[in-house]
Design an enzyme around this catalytic site. Structure first.
Site, PDB file in Angstrom:
ATOM      1  CB  CYS A   1      -0.925   0.070   1.112  1.00  9.62           C
ATOM      2  SG  CYS A   1      -0.039   0.258   2.790  1.00  9.62           S
TER       3      CYS A   1
ATOM      4  CB  CYS B   1       4.307  -0.296   1.922  1.00  8.37           C
ATOM      5  SG  CYS B   1       3.086  -1.285   2.737  1.00  8.37           S
TER       6      CYS B   1
ATOM      7  CG  ASP C   1       4.329 -32.133  -1.411  1.00 12.37           C
ATOM      8  OD1 ASP C   1       4.909 -33.453  -1.143  1.00 12.37           O
ATOM      9  OD2 ASP C   1       4.736 -31.274  -0.967  1.00 12.37           O
TER      10      ASP C   1
ATOM     11  CG  ASP D   1       6.067 -27.313  -0.515  1.00 13.19           C
ATOM     12  OD1 ASP D   1       6.001 -28.534  -1.031  1.00 13.19           O
ATOM     13  OD2 ASP D   1       6.527 -26.663   0.301  1.00 13.19           O
TER      14      ASP D   1
ATOM     15  CG  ASP E   1       6.717 -31.377  -4.332  1.00 13.53           C
ATOM     16  OD1 ASP E   1       6.821 -32.657  -4.350  1.00 13.53           O
ATOM     17  OD2 ASP E   1       6.606 -30.911  -3.362  1.00 13.53           O
TER      18      ASP E   1
END
Lengths: 52, 761
Positions: free
Chosen positions: B50, B53, B456, B636, B640
């Site tokens: 935003c 930030c 997974d 992840d 994988d």
């Protein structure tokens, strides 16, 4: 008919001006961070744009 | 602006500030020289979301004297900093810049090299859209005057002006189509661009001929408007592929780019990972990733080997053990002897597997391409037939040519060119709002076709982060002490402990971490130890599994903490949703059999396989594909990644390893797993809309083509018909936005005591 001699070039010139402005804005990176730009409007900084 | 991460989560973030920052040398290597003693560094800051930030980070950076300029890009979640190489004769340490960002409470990473090529093509396309739009509007204005009855001399003048506007616009904006059409023809194929290029060129040529011979009709407007609409489609299609990718790479975590080498004379050198040779000695500090395969010469530590087997529990290693590239050194410094160069290391092997698995997906043809295969020859044939037909009837070359051009223009795949990309962009926007990023439009096409889902375990069905399960049973005092000790370790279990206890008071006395065992503190009360049973109670009792930690005072057991990996939110609902959608779910895990069996039973998944290597997962996906199934793989880890590539389509959480995210077609940002059915449903809806759009476009052709063939298509009719069909297709695509959003996953809970949400939300 005679007015067209002036009006058509003027219309084309104005259109080309708009096109040039858009291309310039694109080139200077104003479309690179659209999300950020919408927040920056709300930012009360010192009012000076930051160079990039 | 309370939405901002800085205030709420700042304290926790700063606590972790010591970890994960790229090394100073690495930052220097990754920066680029701008001349005049200036260098530029681009860092990925996934946490910005935003205006506050932006202000915080830019403000903090500009305060530093060495920083020349700093600018946050919110769309790509990056910050680019221009800094002076030297300040008052001293070399600047770029780490200070990263630290300043970290100091405001944001994580900063370098992103993987080779992803900052910048989107040159997108800019070219947007420029082409602008130019063709300009030309189209102006020519259309002139044409309207002609249609409303401009007489001979004026009409010729207008036609000439139109011709002069159209020519450069067609060369500039049409080059994408000309190039592509030429490429296709040269290789003996045709594609959608061939009829476009042909129609545009022929209509311009005919119009010019008409203008010279003072004809009543010219088609300049049609050819330029056609380009305009098609370029919009092309640009959307390109954005679809480009945008999500940059967001994903913005999240990319750093994999080691180099390592500290100890030379034979004892001097130290920081070298890029490619230049490390087998036999060299490397230093790997705690918190760094192992750069190449090696063998431990000295030191002992816990390794996070989740990249190899997907398991979250760390493994203790000591002198003589082999370590794989990419594993994370958690607790102690190590000296390694490299046993393989980077290109022969474990990570390279994974890359090789991924490339090998690529084949299945490369064969996939996008819907638009498949349509083009039948469409473009049909259009050519139709135009040719109408030319021959009119030649036979009238024998007038000029009139027959005009009708053939009209057929080509009217059938031009303008609506078809928009049909797919518009729907995909709208669908991707909807998915993005639901926290799912799409890498490529074809991924949605593929996702709509799946009939089975393979998941997974660690990090996908579960969070991959241990959590204290018996907090209620242990004495709160003991928990506080344990948490205070745990503050000094980066071990996942230690992190879980001090998260469970909330704010921990620091413990006085001398505290040290014994790698591979635990933490020890000498206080006035005695010696506290936190770690494995063998370590805490001085060897009493058998060492049990990894998932417990003992707190002891002078060898006396005070408390036993048990840990468990918790399920990802909505895992159970997701499995139910999947079966409601008519999909079968299965588990592919690298973990041990009993653990997987328990989880499968808990979730009600009948088919599961355990203890699979990365290769085993790829083979499982390939076997499913051979059985005629189209599989969605959700995973992840780096282990994988090859399977994510091999599956028909794949998905990864944002917390996944860098490679996992790169390999996956979809990345979901929120923690909840119901992003999976949400993405499937949205893709299926998008698929339906695409088919509707094709039906609309073809339906339009069925009406318009006979009109053109019979010779009733004046320029006005052609222009109106073309625009209407395009607009109908666009409006139909926008319906996707209005469809119910009940299935959209809600935002992650921000309850107190939960760890900060790492991904952007």
């Amino acid at each position: 008919m005679n007015t067209l001699i002036y009006l058509i070039p003027i219309a084309l010139f104005l259109g080309a001006l708009g096109l040039a402005a858009f291309l310039w804005a694109l080139k200077s990176g104003q479309y690179e961070d659209l999300d950020g730009a919408s927040w920056r409007v709300l930012d009360d900084g010192d009012g000076k744009p930051e160079k990039d | 602006m309370s939405c901002c991460a800085a205030g709420v989560e700042g304290a926790l973030e700063i606590e972790r500030a010591g970890q994960g920052l790229p090394a100073s040398e690495e930052l220097w290597l990754a920066s680029r020289a701008l001349g005049d003693g200036l260098r530029q560094t681009d860092l990925s800051v996934p946490g910005v979301h935003c205006g506050a930030c932006i202000t915080t980070i830019e403000g903090a950076l500009r305060k530093r004297p060495e920083v020349e300029r700093a600018r946050v890009n919110l769309s790509s979640r990056r910050v680019s900093v221009v800094w002076k190489e030297e300040l008052e004769g001293r070399r600047t340490d770029p780490l200070e810049i990263a630290r300043a960002i970290r100091g405001c409470g944001y994580e900063a990473h370098l992103f993987a090299a080779g992803e900052e090529e910048g989107d040159v093509l997108l800019k070219q396309l947007i420029r082409a859209v602008a130019v063709s739009g300009f030309a189209a509007t102006n020519i259309m204005l002139l044409s309207v005057s002609v249609w409303s009855g401009a007489d001979a001399a004026t009409r010729d003048l207008f036609h000439w002006i139109s011709a002069m506007i159209a020519a450069p616009a067609m060369i500039y904006s049409g080059r994408f189509f000309y190039q592509s059409a030429w490429n296709a023809l040269r290789h003996g194929r045709t594609n959608m661009d061939v009829p476009i290029a042909l129609a545009v060129t022929l209509s311009y040529g005919m119009s010019l001929h008409e203008t010279i011979s003072h004809g009543a009709h010219a088609w300049f407007d049609a050819s330029v408007t056609l380009l305009f609409f098609l370029l919009i489609g092309r640009t959307l299609d390109h954005m679809m592929r480009g945008r999500a990718r940059s967001a994903i790479s913005g999240l990319a975590r750093l994999s080691p780019r180099g390592a500290t080498i100890v030379n034979s004379d004892g001097s130290r050198d920081y070298r890029p990972v490619d230049e490390i040779r087998p036999g060299e000695r490397l230093l790997v500090a705690a918190g760094e990733r192992i750069p190449v395969d090696g063998c431990v010469l000295s030191g002992a530590t816990d390794l996070d080997r989740s990249v190899v087997n997907g398991e979250s529990a760390p493994v203790a290693v000591s002198v003589g053990d082999a370590v794989q590239a990419g594993t994370l050194n958690l607790t102690g410094p190590l000296t390694l002897e490299a046993t393989a160069a980077a290109r022969d290391s474990f990570l390279a092997e994974i890359t090789g597997l991924m490339e090998a698995a690529e084949g299945g997906r490369a064969r996939y043809r996008r819907i638009a391409d498949r349509a083009a295969r039948y469409y473009s020859p049909a259009v050519h044939l139709l135009a040719l037939l109408s030319f021959i037909g009119w030649m036979l009837i009238e024998g007038d070359v000029r009139h027959a040519m005009l009708i053939a051009v009209a057929v080509l223009i009217i059938t031009c795949p303008c609506a078809l060119g928009l049909a797919v990309p518009v729907v995909q962009v709208v669908a991707a926007g909807r998915l993005f709002q639901g926290g799912v990023m799409v890498k490529d439009g074809s991924a949605m096409e593929r996702l709509a076709e799946i009939d089975a889902v393979l998941l997974d375990k660690t990090g996908t069905l579960t969070m991959g982060e241990p959590r204290l399960t018996n907090a209620g049973e242990v004495d709160p005092g003991a928990l506080a002490t344990a948490a205070a000790l745990a503050l000094h370790s980066r071990h996942p279990i230690a992190t879980a402990l001090h998260e469970a206890s909330g704010a921990a008071q620091p413990l006085g006395g001398e505290i040290r971490e014994i790698p591979g065992a635990g933490i020890e503190a000498e206080t006035s009360d005695g010696v506290y130890r936190l770690g494995s049973r063998a370590f805490a109670c001085g060897g009493a009792g058998a060492a049990s599994g990894q998932s417990e930690a003992i707190l002891s005072l002078d060898g006396r057991e005070l408390a036993c903490f048990r840990f468990e990996d918790r399920l990802r939110p909505a895992a159970r609902e997701t499995v139910e949703d999947l079966s409601r959608l008519g999909l079968t779910a299965g588990i592919l895990s690298g973990d041990r059999e009993p653990v997987v069996a328990v989880l499968a039973r808990r979730l009600g998944i009948a088919t599961w396989r355990s203890e699979l290597s990365p290769r085993g997962k790829v083979e499982a996906c390939a076997a499913a594909a051979e059985g005629g199934h189209r599989v969605l793989m959700v995973g992840d880890g780096i282990n994988d990644a090859p399977a994510l590539r091999a599956a028909h389509v794949s998905m990864a959480p944002a917390t996944a390893a860098d490679v996992g995210r790169q390999a996956a077609d979809f990345v979901f940002m929120h923690q909840s797993l119901n992003a999976v059915p949400f993405a499937i449903e949205t893709s299926r809806r998008a698929g339906r809309l695409i088919r509707q759009n094709f039906a609309l476009a073809i339906g339009y052709n069925v009406i318009a083509v006979p009109v053109a063939i019979l010779g009733y298509a004046t320029p006005l009719v052609a222009a109106i018909a073309m625009s209407t069909s395009s607009l109908i297709v666009v409006f139909n695509a926008l319906r996707l936005k209005g469809l119910g959003t009940a299935a959209a996953p809600e935002s992650p809970p921000r309850a107190a005591g939960l760890r900060p949400v790492r991904s952007a939300s």
